[in-house]
Design a protein around this motif. Structure first.
Motif, PDB file in Angstrom:
ATOM      1  N   ILE A 128       1.242  -1.214  -0.230  1.00  0.00           N
ATOM      2  CA  ILE A 128       0.345   0.323  -0.273  1.00  0.00           C
ATOM      3  C   ILE A 128       0.523   1.237   0.012  1.00  0.00           C
ATOM      4  O   ILE A 128       0.338   1.825  -0.535  1.00  0.00           O
ATOM      5  N   PHE A 129       2.026   1.563   0.406  1.00  0.00           N
ATOM      6  CA  PHE A 129       3.493   2.258   0.434  1.00  0.00           C
ATOM      7  C   PHE A 129       3.864   3.051  -0.906  1.00  0.00           C
ATOM      8  O   PHE A 129       3.857   4.106  -0.899  1.00  0.00           O
ATOM      9  N   TYR A 130       4.405   1.201  -1.577  1.00  0.00           N
ATOM     10  CA  TYR A 130       4.216   1.690  -2.620  1.00  0.00           C
ATOM     11  C   TYR A 130       3.159   2.850  -3.677  1.00  0.00           C
ATOM     12  O   TYR A 130       3.736   2.799  -4.283  1.00  0.00           O
ATOM     13  N   ILE A 131       1.864   2.586  -3.293  1.00  0.00           N
ATOM     14  CA  ILE A 131       1.014   2.614  -3.867  1.00  0.00           C
ATOM     15  C   ILE A 131       1.310   4.115  -4.150  1.00  0.00           C
ATOM     16  O   ILE A 131       0.474   4.846  -4.663  1.00  0.00           O
ATOM     17  N   ILE A 132       1.149   4.762  -1.978  1.00  0.00           N
ATOM     18  CA  ILE A 132       0.960   5.961  -1.842  1.00  0.00           C
ATOM     19  C   ILE A 132       2.473   6.576  -2.417  1.00  0.00           C
ATOM     20  O   ILE A 132       1.975   7.726  -3.024  1.00  0.00           O
ATOM     21  N   ILE A 133       3.449   6.132  -2.285  1.00  0.00           N
ATOM     22  CA  ILE A 133       4.542   6.620  -3.552  1.00  0.00           C
ATOM     23  C   ILE A 133       4.661   7.393  -4.726  1.00  0.00           C
ATOM     24  O   ILE A 133       4.664   7.275  -5.584  1.00  0.00           O
ATOM     25  N   TYR A 168       9.464   9.572   5.411  1.00  0.00           N
ATOM     26  CA  TYR A 168       8.761   9.306   6.208  1.00  0.00           C
ATOM     27  C   TYR A 168       8.753   7.832   6.096  1.00  0.00           C
ATOM     28  O   TYR A 168       8.938   6.578   7.209  1.00  0.00           O
ATOM     29  N   PHE A 169       9.065   7.489   4.651  1.00  0.00           N
ATOM     30  CA  PHE A 169       8.980   5.847   4.375  1.00  0.00           C
ATOM     31  C   PHE A 169      10.725   4.999   4.793  1.00  0.00           C
ATOM     32  O   PHE A 169      10.687   4.583   5.556  1.00  0.00           O
ATOM     33  N   PHE A 170      11.739   5.861   5.070  1.00  0.00           N
ATOM     34  CA  PHE A 170      13.268   5.737   5.114  1.00  0.00           C
ATOM     35  C   PHE A 170      13.106   5.358   6.659  1.00  0.00           C
ATOM     36  O   PHE A 170      13.851   4.668   7.367  1.00  0.00           O
TER      37      PHE A 170
END
Length: 256
Positions: free
Chosen positions: A4-9, A36-38
């Motif tokens: 889901i976070f990859y989609i957000i990116i 935030y991701f890192f």
């Protein structure tokens, strides 16, 4: 990391690609998301890595915009060849000192400059809507070179918001209208970013996988932003420019 976070990116890339083509400062959003991701992945120096990684998307979205604007014959390539060298030199210097400069002080100063720029745009909007291309040789050569060298330093350092400075310089110092200035900004930004990203890559401050995911979204956003600019012209671009500048100034004052 959750898919889901990859989609957000990816979606972040679309939004920022659109904003950056029209006015700039969309990279503030990208920077926040990547930090935030890192951080979530326990990576050391997340801000530095985010600062380098986001430039992959910036490079590709500006390449997309340059090709699209060039197809519409909106880029003054003689002007690009004149303005790119001092910008690139400044960019290399800015990239080199990126981890040593006082970010907090610089952010506050830039926010003040943005507020001042908003005042000038609102005071004389016809300057932005009706400006015509003038030969660069009609302006003081040294002053223009210095202006773009300084913009290059800032662009090399953090990139976010550099589009606004490009627009202001091209409209107020040279004489392009805001639509033509957008096309010029995209072309010069592409060249500048290509050199800056090399500096960050040498120092290991680029996550290529995340950068490419972000880039896919930014290319789509850049295409949408370029088409919007060509279709709707100066007036709507000016409105979006002012809105982005207001939010950027608030961000720098309150959160940076």
């Amino acid at each position: 990391m959750d898919w889901i976070f990859y989609i957000i990116i990816f979606l972040t890339g679309i939004v920022t690609g659109f904003i950056n083509i029209l006015a700039g400062s969309g990279s503030f959003i990208t920077l926040s998301v990547l930090i935030y991701f890192f951080n979530l992945n326990g990576i050391s120096e997340p801000t530095r890595l985010a600062n380098g990684t986001k430039r992959i998307a910036i490079l590709l979205q500006n390449l997309t915009g340059t090709l699209s604007f060039n197809k519409e014959k909106m880029i003054d390539w003689k002007g690009v060849l004149y303005l790119a060298p001092p910008t690139v030199i400044g960019s290399i210097l800015g990239s080199y000192i990126a981890v040593n400069i006082n970010e907090d002080l610089m952010n506050k100063v830039i926010a003040v400059i943005m507020v001042i720029m908003i005042f000038f745009i609102l005071k004389n909007p016809k300057k932005w809507l009706e400006g015509e291309i003038e030969k660069i040789t009609q302006r003081p050569k040294l002053l223009i070179l210095i202006i773009f060298f300084l913009i290059g330093i800032y662009g090399g350092f953090i990139q976010a918001g550099v589009g606004i400075f490009f627009l202001a310089a091209m409209v107020m110092a040279i004489g392009y209208n805001v639509v033509r200035a957008n096309a010029m900004k995209v072309a010069i930004n592409f060249i500048m970013t290509a050199f800056a990203i090399v500096m960050f890559a040498i120092h290991g401050s680029v996550d290529w996988q995340i950068g490419l995911i972000l880039s896919l979204g930014s290319i789509i956003g850049a295409k949408i932003g370029t088409a919007f600019t060509i279709k709707h012209g100066s007036e709507k671009v000016q409105i979006i420019l002012i809105v982005v500048m207001v939010f950027s100034a608030v961000y720098l004052f309150a959160f940076a």
